[in-house]
Scaffold this motif. Structure first.
Motif, PDB file in Angstrom:
ATOM      1  N   SER A  71      -1.975  16.659   0.742  1.00 50.27           N
ATOM      2  CA  SER A  71      -3.336  16.507   1.242  1.00 50.27           C
ATOM      3  C   SER A  71      -3.348  16.139   2.711  1.00 50.27           C
ATOM      4  N   GLU A  72      -4.358  16.623   3.416  1.00 50.66           N
ATOM      5  CA  GLU A  72      -4.516  16.312   4.832  1.00 50.66           C
ATOM      6  C   GLU A  72      -5.235  14.984   5.024  1.00 50.66           C
ATOM      7  N   GLN A  73      -5.836  14.450   3.973  1.00 55.46           N
ATOM      8  CA  GLN A  73      -6.614  13.242   4.119  1.00 55.46           C
ATOM      9  C   GLN A  73      -5.726  12.032   4.388  1.00 55.46           C
ATOM     10  N   GLU A  74      -6.348  10.988   4.882  1.00 56.23           N
ATOM     11  CA  GLU A  74      -5.615   9.768   5.203  1.00 56.23           C
ATOM     12  C   GLU A  74      -4.947   9.217   3.955  1.00 56.23           C
ATOM     13  N   LYS A  75      -3.700   8.781   4.116  1.00 61.04           N
ATOM     14  CA  LYS A  75      -2.947   8.257   2.979  1.00 61.04           C
ATOM     15  C   LYS A  75      -3.318   6.796   2.713  1.00 61.04           C
ATOM     16  N   GLY A  76      -2.981   6.347   1.514  1.00 56.64           N
ATOM     17  CA  GLY A  76      -3.195   4.951   1.159  1.00 56.64           C
ATOM     18  C   GLY A  76      -4.533   4.665   0.517  1.00 56.64           C
ATOM     19  N   GLN A  77      -5.188   5.685  -0.029  1.00 55.43           N
ATOM     20  CA  GLN A  77      -6.487   5.477  -0.663  1.00 55.43           C
ATOM     21  C   GLN A  77      -6.412   5.488  -2.182  1.00 55.43           C
ATOM     22  N   SER A  78      -5.269   5.829  -2.723  1.00 58.05           N
ATOM     23  CA  SER A  78      -5.148   5.903  -4.179  1.00 58.05           C
ATOM     24  C   SER A  78      -5.110   4.506  -4.798  1.00 58.05           C
ATOM     25  N   PHE A  79      -5.644   4.392  -6.000  1.00 57.18           N
ATOM     26  CA  PHE A  79      -5.625   3.123  -6.721  1.00 57.18           C
ATOM     27  C   PHE A  79      -4.188   2.669  -6.968  1.00 57.18           C
ATOM     28  N   PHE A  80      -3.307   3.623  -7.288  1.00 59.67           N
ATOM     29  CA  PHE A  80      -1.912   3.285  -7.578  1.00 59.67           C
ATOM     30  C   PHE A  80      -1.231   2.654  -6.367  1.00 59.67           C
ATOM     31  N   TRP A  81      -1.373   3.245  -5.186  1.00 53.61           N
ATOM     32  CA  TRP A  81      -0.725   2.702  -3.988  1.00 53.61           C
ATOM     33  C   TRP A  81      -1.294   1.325  -3.662  1.00 53.61           C
ATOM     34  N   ARG A  82      -2.590   1.178  -3.762  1.00 50.49           N
ATOM     35  CA  ARG A  82      -3.214  -0.108  -3.458  1.00 50.49           C
ATOM     36  C   ARG A  82      -2.771  -1.176  -4.461  1.00 50.49           C
ATOM     37  N   ARG A  83      -2.541  -0.764  -5.681  1.00 47.68           N
ATOM     38  CA  ARG A  83      -2.031  -1.702  -6.682  1.00 47.68           C
ATOM     39  C   ARG A  83      -0.633  -2.183  -6.300  1.00 47.68           C
ATOM     40  N   LYS A  84       0.201  -1.289  -5.804  1.00 47.43           N
ATOM     41  CA  LYS A  84       1.543  -1.681  -5.354  1.00 47.43           C
ATOM     42  C   LYS A  84       1.454  -2.683  -4.205  1.00 47.43           C
ATOM     43  N   MET A  85       0.562  -2.437  -3.263  1.00 48.09           N
ATOM     44  CA  MET A  85       0.451  -3.336  -2.121  1.00 48.09           C
ATOM     45  C   MET A  85      -0.105  -4.701  -2.538  1.00 48.09           C
ATOM     46  N   ARG A  86      -1.012  -4.719  -3.511  1.00 51.07           N
ATOM     47  CA  ARG A  86      -1.499  -6.009  -4.020  1.00 51.07           C
ATOM     48  C   ARG A  86      -0.370  -6.783  -4.696  1.00 51.07           C
ATOM     49  N   THR A  87       0.524  -6.053  -5.362  1.00 51.82           N
ATOM     50  CA  THR A  87       1.689  -6.690  -5.985  1.00 51.82           C
ATOM     51  C   THR A  87       2.558  -7.359  -4.932  1.00 51.82           C
ATOM     52  N   LEU A  88       2.833  -6.642  -3.850  1.00 53.83           N
ATOM     53  CA  LEU A  88       3.679  -7.212  -2.799  1.00 53.83           C
ATOM     54  C   LEU A  88       2.983  -8.379  -2.113  1.00 53.83           C
ATOM     55  N   HIS A  89       1.685  -8.281  -1.921  1.00 51.98           N
ATOM     56  CA  HIS A  89       0.936  -9.396  -1.333  1.00 51.98           C
ATOM     57  C   HIS A  89       1.099 -10.650  -2.181  1.00 51.98           C
ATOM     58  N   SER A  90       1.062 -10.482  -3.506  1.00 46.75           N
ATOM     59  CA  SER A  90       1.182 -11.650  -4.397  1.00 46.75           C
ATOM     60  C   SER A  90       2.555 -12.301  -4.270  1.00 46.75           C
ATOM     61  N   HIS A  91       3.601 -11.501  -3.993  1.00 46.20           N
ATOM     62  CA  HIS A  91       4.939 -12.064  -3.814  1.00 46.20           C
ATOM     63  C   HIS A  91       5.067 -12.771  -2.464  1.00 46.20           C
ATOM     64  N   LEU A  92       4.451 -12.198  -1.447  1.00 43.02           N
ATOM     65  CA  LEU A  92       4.538 -12.796  -0.110  1.00 43.02           C
ATOM     66  C   LEU A  92       3.676 -14.054   0.004  1.00 43.02           C
ATOM     67  N   ASP A  93       2.674 -14.168  -0.845  1.00 42.47           N
ATOM     68  CA  ASP A  93       1.853 -15.380  -0.903  1.00 42.47           C
ATOM     69  C   ASP A  93       2.603 -16.423  -1.736  1.00 42.47           C
ATOM     70  N   VAL A  94       3.588 -17.033  -1.136  1.00 38.17           N
ATOM     71  CA  VAL A  94       4.517 -17.895  -1.865  1.00 38.17           C
ATOM     72  C   VAL A  94       3.822 -19.104  -2.482  1.00 38.17           C
ATOM     73  N   ASN A  95       2.874 -19.715  -1.752  1.00 42.39           N
ATOM     74  CA  ASN A  95       2.210 -20.911  -2.294  1.00 42.39           C
ATOM     75  C   ASN A  95       0.968 -20.570  -3.119  1.00 42.39           C
ATOM     76  N   LYS A  96       0.712 -19.271  -3.314  1.00 44.10           N
ATOM     77  CA  LYS A  96      -0.345 -18.787  -4.221  1.00 44.10           C
ATOM     78  C   LYS A  96      -1.725 -19.349  -3.882  1.00 44.10           C
ATOM     79  N   ASP A  97      -2.036 -19.381  -2.579  1.00 38.75           N
ATOM     80  CA  ASP A  97      -3.372 -19.825  -2.169  1.00 38.75           C
ATOM     81  C   ASP A  97      -4.286 -18.653  -1.836  1.00 38.75           C
ATOM     82  N   GLY A  98      -3.822 -17.432  -2.122  1.00 42.16           N
ATOM     83  CA  GLY A  98      -4.660 -16.249  -1.921  1.00 42.16           C
ATOM     84  C   GLY A  98      -4.488 -15.554  -0.598  1.00 42.16           C
TER      85      GLY A  98
END
Length: 258
Positions: A76-103
Protein backbone atom coordinates in the motif's frame (compact mmCIF):
# COMPACT_ATOMS: atom_id res chain seq x y z
CA UNK A 1 1.31 -40.27 -8.11
CA UNK A 2 0.64 -40.09 -4.34
CA UNK A 3 3.92 -38.25 -3.75
CA UNK A 4 3.09 -35.79 -6.53
CA UNK A 5 -0.27 -35.05 -4.93
CA UNK A 6 1.37 -34.70 -1.49
CA UNK A 7 3.94 -32.21 -2.77
CA UNK A 8 1.24 -30.24 -4.60
CA UNK A 9 -0.91 -30.15 -1.48
CA UNK A 10 1.96 -29.03 0.74
CA UNK A 11 2.86 -26.33 -1.73
CA UNK A 12 -0.68 -24.95 -1.47
CA UNK A 13 -0.72 -25.18 2.35
CA UNK A 14 2.57 -23.30 2.76
CA UNK A 15 1.74 -20.62 0.20
CA UNK A 16 -1.52 -19.95 2.04
CA UNK A 17 0.14 -20.06 5.51
CA UNK A 18 -2.17 -22.74 6.85
CA UNK A 19 0.31 -24.11 9.35
CA UNK A 20 0.84 -22.60 12.76
CA UNK A 21 4.39 -22.78 14.13
CA UNK A 22 4.62 -25.44 16.82
CA UNK A 23 6.54 -24.99 20.05
CA UNK A 24 9.70 -27.05 20.12
CA UNK A 25 9.18 -30.28 22.01
CA UNK A 26 12.58 -30.02 23.73
CA UNK A 27 11.41 -26.98 25.65
CA UNK A 28 8.77 -29.01 27.40
CA UNK A 29 10.52 -32.12 28.66
CA UNK A 30 8.23 -35.07 29.23
CA UNK A 31 5.41 -33.77 27.04
CA UNK A 32 5.87 -35.51 23.67
CA UNK A 33 3.98 -34.18 20.69
CA UNK A 34 1.46 -36.39 18.96
CA UNK A 35 2.65 -38.49 16.08
CA UNK A 36 0.60 -36.67 13.47
CA UNK A 37 2.04 -33.28 14.50
CA UNK A 38 5.57 -34.65 14.13
CA UNK A 39 4.70 -35.82 10.63
CA UNK A 40 3.24 -32.47 9.67
CA UNK A 41 6.33 -30.68 10.94
CA UNK A 42 8.57 -33.06 8.99
CA UNK A 43 6.61 -32.59 5.76
CA UNK A 44 6.44 -28.85 6.34
CA UNK A 45 10.23 -28.54 6.55
CA UNK A 46 10.72 -30.81 3.51
CA UNK A 47 8.32 -28.67 1.53
CA UNK A 48 10.13 -25.50 2.58
CA UNK A 49 13.31 -26.86 1.07
CA UNK A 50 11.59 -28.38 -1.96
CA UNK A 51 9.84 -25.23 -3.04
CA UNK A 52 12.65 -22.86 -2.18
CA UNK A 53 11.03 -20.65 0.42
CA UNK A 54 13.39 -17.67 0.66
CA UNK A 55 15.39 -17.67 3.89
CA UNK A 56 15.55 -14.45 5.83
CA UNK A 57 19.13 -15.29 6.78
CA UNK A 58 20.75 -15.40 3.32
CA UNK A 59 22.98 -12.44 4.10
CA UNK A 60 25.01 -11.88 7.25
CA UNK A 61 23.65 -9.29 9.65
CA UNK A 62 25.66 -6.84 11.70
CA UNK A 63 24.11 -3.79 13.32
CA UNK A 64 22.48 -2.86 10.02
CA UNK A 65 19.87 -4.94 8.23
CA UNK A 66 19.18 -5.33 4.54
CA UNK A 67 16.29 -2.91 4.00
CA UNK A 68 14.99 -4.66 0.89
CA UNK A 69 13.49 -7.58 2.80
CA UNK A 70 12.06 -5.70 5.77
CA UNK A 71 10.69 -2.57 4.12
CA UNK A 72 8.37 -4.38 1.74
CA UNK A 73 5.82 -5.38 4.37
CA UNK A 74 2.97 -3.63 2.62
CA UNK A 75 2.12 -2.98 -1.00
CA UNK A 76 0.00 0.00 0.00
CA UNK A 77 1.05 3.57 -0.71
CA UNK A 78 -0.69 4.84 2.41
CA UNK A 79 1.17 5.86 5.53
CA UNK A 80 2.31 2.89 7.59
CA UNK A 81 1.50 2.28 11.23
CA UNK A 82 -2.28 2.60 11.10
CA UNK A 83 -3.19 -1.04 11.57
CA UNK A 84 -4.66 -2.21 14.87
CA UNK A 85 -2.10 -5.04 14.99
CA UNK A 86 0.94 -2.74 14.71
CA UNK A 87 -0.46 -0.31 17.26
CA UNK A 88 -1.09 -3.21 19.61
CA UNK A 89 2.59 -4.19 19.34
CA UNK A 90 3.69 -0.66 20.13
CA UNK A 91 1.36 -0.49 23.15
CA UNK A 92 2.98 -3.72 24.35
CA UNK A 93 6.45 -2.22 24.12
CA UNK A 94 5.28 0.97 25.83
CA UNK A 95 4.06 -1.13 28.76
CA UNK A 96 7.52 -2.72 29.09
CA UNK A 97 9.34 0.60 28.89
CA UNK A 98 7.01 2.05 31.54
CA UNK A 99 8.98 0.29 34.27
CA UNK A 100 7.22 1.90 37.25
CA UNK A 101 3.78 1.38 35.61
CA UNK A 102 2.56 4.95 36.06
CA UNK A 103 1.20 5.13 32.51
CA UNK A 104 4.05 7.15 30.98
CA UNK A 105 7.63 6.51 29.90
CA UNK A 106 10.21 8.82 31.42
CA UNK A 107 13.95 9.04 30.91
CA UNK A 108 14.34 7.40 34.32
CA UNK A 109 12.22 4.45 33.14
CA UNK A 110 14.39 4.17 30.07
CA UNK A 111 17.63 4.13 32.03
CA UNK A 112 16.25 1.81 34.72
CA UNK A 113 15.41 -0.82 32.14
CA UNK A 114 18.87 -0.40 30.65
CA UNK A 115 20.36 -0.90 34.12
CA UNK A 116 18.34 -4.10 34.57
CA UNK A 117 19.91 -5.49 31.42
CA UNK A 118 23.41 -4.30 32.29
CA UNK A 119 23.27 -5.48 35.91
CA UNK A 120 23.07 -9.09 34.82
CA UNK A 121 26.84 -8.74 34.58
CA UNK A 122 27.37 -10.14 31.11
CA UNK A 123 28.67 -6.91 29.59
CA UNK A 124 32.17 -5.54 29.96
CA UNK A 125 32.56 -2.08 31.44
CA UNK A 126 33.30 -0.74 27.97
CA UNK A 127 30.19 -2.40 26.52
CA UNK A 128 28.03 -1.04 29.38
CA UNK A 129 29.27 2.47 28.64
CA UNK A 130 28.56 2.08 24.95
CA UNK A 131 25.11 0.61 25.67
CA UNK A 132 24.18 3.57 27.87
CA UNK A 133 25.44 5.94 25.19
CA UNK A 134 23.22 4.27 22.60
CA UNK A 135 20.19 4.50 24.90
CA UNK A 136 20.86 8.19 25.56
CA UNK A 137 21.14 8.90 21.84
CA UNK A 138 17.93 6.99 21.20
CA UNK A 139 16.07 9.00 23.83
CA UNK A 140 17.34 12.39 22.66
CA UNK A 141 16.78 11.66 18.98
CA UNK A 142 13.30 10.28 19.45
CA UNK A 143 11.95 12.04 22.55
CA UNK A 144 14.02 15.20 22.84
CA UNK A 145 15.41 16.70 26.03
CA UNK A 146 16.37 14.69 29.08
CA UNK A 147 14.00 16.11 31.67
CA UNK A 148 11.75 14.77 34.44
CA UNK A 149 8.91 16.64 32.71
CA UNK A 150 9.39 14.92 29.36
CA UNK A 151 6.84 12.14 29.78
CA UNK A 152 5.64 9.83 27.01
CA UNK A 153 2.05 8.62 27.25
CA UNK A 154 0.75 5.76 25.11
CA UNK A 155 -0.76 8.01 22.42
CA UNK A 156 2.41 10.07 22.11
CA UNK A 157 4.45 6.89 21.89
CA UNK A 158 2.23 5.54 19.10
CA UNK A 159 2.50 8.82 17.22
CA UNK A 160 6.28 8.95 17.49
CA UNK A 161 6.80 5.30 16.58
CA UNK A 162 4.57 5.78 13.54
CA UNK A 163 6.84 8.64 12.55
CA UNK A 164 9.85 6.31 12.88
CA UNK A 165 8.09 3.71 10.75
CA UNK A 166 7.55 6.22 7.95
CA UNK A 167 10.98 7.88 8.12
CA UNK A 168 13.61 5.85 6.28
CA UNK A 169 16.57 7.26 8.18
CA UNK A 170 14.96 6.66 11.59
CA UNK A 171 13.76 3.20 10.64
CA UNK A 172 17.33 2.18 9.81
CA UNK A 173 18.34 3.03 13.39
CA UNK A 174 15.44 1.53 15.33
CA UNK A 175 17.31 -1.72 16.00
CA UNK A 176 20.72 -0.33 16.97
CA UNK A 177 20.31 -1.30 20.64
CA UNK A 178 19.52 -4.94 19.82
CA UNK A 179 23.13 -6.17 19.42
CA UNK A 180 23.81 -4.95 22.97
CA UNK A 181 20.77 -6.85 24.26
CA UNK A 182 22.03 -9.96 22.53
CA UNK A 183 25.40 -9.62 24.28
CA UNK A 184 23.65 -9.06 27.61
CA UNK A 185 21.75 -12.34 27.42
CA UNK A 186 24.38 -14.45 25.69
CA UNK A 187 25.81 -15.27 29.11
CA UNK A 188 28.31 -17.88 27.95
CA UNK A 189 29.32 -15.77 24.91
CA UNK A 190 28.61 -18.67 22.59
CA UNK A 191 27.09 -16.46 19.90
CA UNK A 192 23.70 -18.07 20.56
CA UNK A 193 20.98 -17.63 23.16
CA UNK A 194 19.59 -20.69 24.91
CA UNK A 195 16.10 -20.87 26.35
CA UNK A 196 17.55 -20.46 29.86
CA UNK A 197 19.37 -17.30 28.79
CA UNK A 198 16.22 -16.04 27.05
CA UNK A 199 14.32 -16.41 30.32
CA UNK A 200 16.65 -13.76 31.78
CA UNK A 201 15.54 -11.37 29.04
CA UNK A 202 11.90 -11.83 29.97
CA UNK A 203 12.71 -11.67 33.67
CA UNK A 204 13.99 -8.14 33.09
CA UNK A 205 10.65 -7.32 31.47
CA UNK A 206 8.73 -8.75 34.46
CA UNK A 207 7.41 -11.56 32.27
CA UNK A 208 7.13 -15.22 33.27
CA UNK A 209 9.27 -18.17 32.26
CA UNK A 210 6.27 -19.62 30.46
CA UNK A 211 6.02 -16.42 28.39
CA UNK A 212 9.71 -16.76 27.59
CA UNK A 213 9.35 -20.38 26.44
CA UNK A 214 6.45 -19.58 24.14
CA UNK A 215 8.22 -16.60 22.59
CA UNK A 216 11.49 -18.52 22.27
CA UNK A 217 9.78 -21.29 20.30
CA UNK A 218 8.57 -18.77 17.71
CA UNK A 219 11.73 -16.66 17.48
CA UNK A 220 13.84 -19.80 17.04
CA UNK A 221 12.67 -19.92 13.43
CA UNK A 222 14.84 -22.88 12.36
CA UNK A 223 13.87 -24.97 15.40
CA UNK A 224 17.45 -25.76 16.43
CA UNK A 225 16.84 -25.01 20.12
CA UNK A 226 18.79 -21.75 20.20
CA UNK A 227 18.46 -18.19 18.94
CA UNK A 228 21.28 -17.01 16.74
CA UNK A 229 22.45 -13.41 16.45
CA UNK A 230 20.79 -13.23 13.02
CA UNK A 231 17.46 -14.46 14.35
CA UNK A 232 17.55 -12.08 17.31
CA UNK A 233 18.41 -8.95 15.31
CA UNK A 234 16.17 -9.73 12.35
CA UNK A 235 13.04 -10.53 14.35
CA UNK A 236 13.74 -7.82 16.92
CA UNK A 237 13.86 -5.19 14.18
CA UNK A 238 10.94 -6.72 12.34
CA UNK A 239 8.79 -6.28 15.47
CA UNK A 240 9.01 -2.51 14.94
CA UNK A 241 8.48 -2.31 11.22
CA UNK A 242 6.14 -5.06 10.01
CA UNK A 243 2.36 -4.87 10.03
CA UNK A 244 2.02 -8.51 9.01
CA UNK A 245 0.33 -10.42 11.88
CA UNK A 246 1.62 -13.77 10.57
CA UNK A 247 5.26 -12.87 11.29
CA UNK A 248 6.80 -14.69 14.29
CA UNK A 249 8.44 -11.41 15.35
CA UNK A 250 5.18 -10.45 17.06
CA UNK A 251 6.29 -12.72 19.94
CA UNK A 252 9.64 -10.94 20.43
CA UNK A 253 8.54 -8.86 23.44
CA UNK A 254 6.18 -11.43 24.90
CA UNK A 255 2.37 -11.63 24.78
CA UNK A 256 0.71 -8.62 23.18
CA UNK A 257 -1.46 -6.44 25.38
CA UNK A 258 -5.21 -6.39 24.72
Amino acid sequence: MKMTLLRTGLRFVISNKCFEKRAISTLYHGIPEKQNIQHYKQYYKIAQRTYGKRSMYQTSISTSINEQDTDNDSDSEQEKGQSFFWRRKMRTLHSHLDVNKDGVISYDDFMLLGDRFSDLGHLTLEAKTEFKKVLNEMWEEQWGEISPYNLICVEKYLEEMQHVLNDTSLKKKCHHFLPFLFKVFDKDQSGEISVQEFKLFFQCLDLTHDDAIISFSHIDTNDDGKISFEEFITLGREFFITEDPTKPSKYFWGPLVD
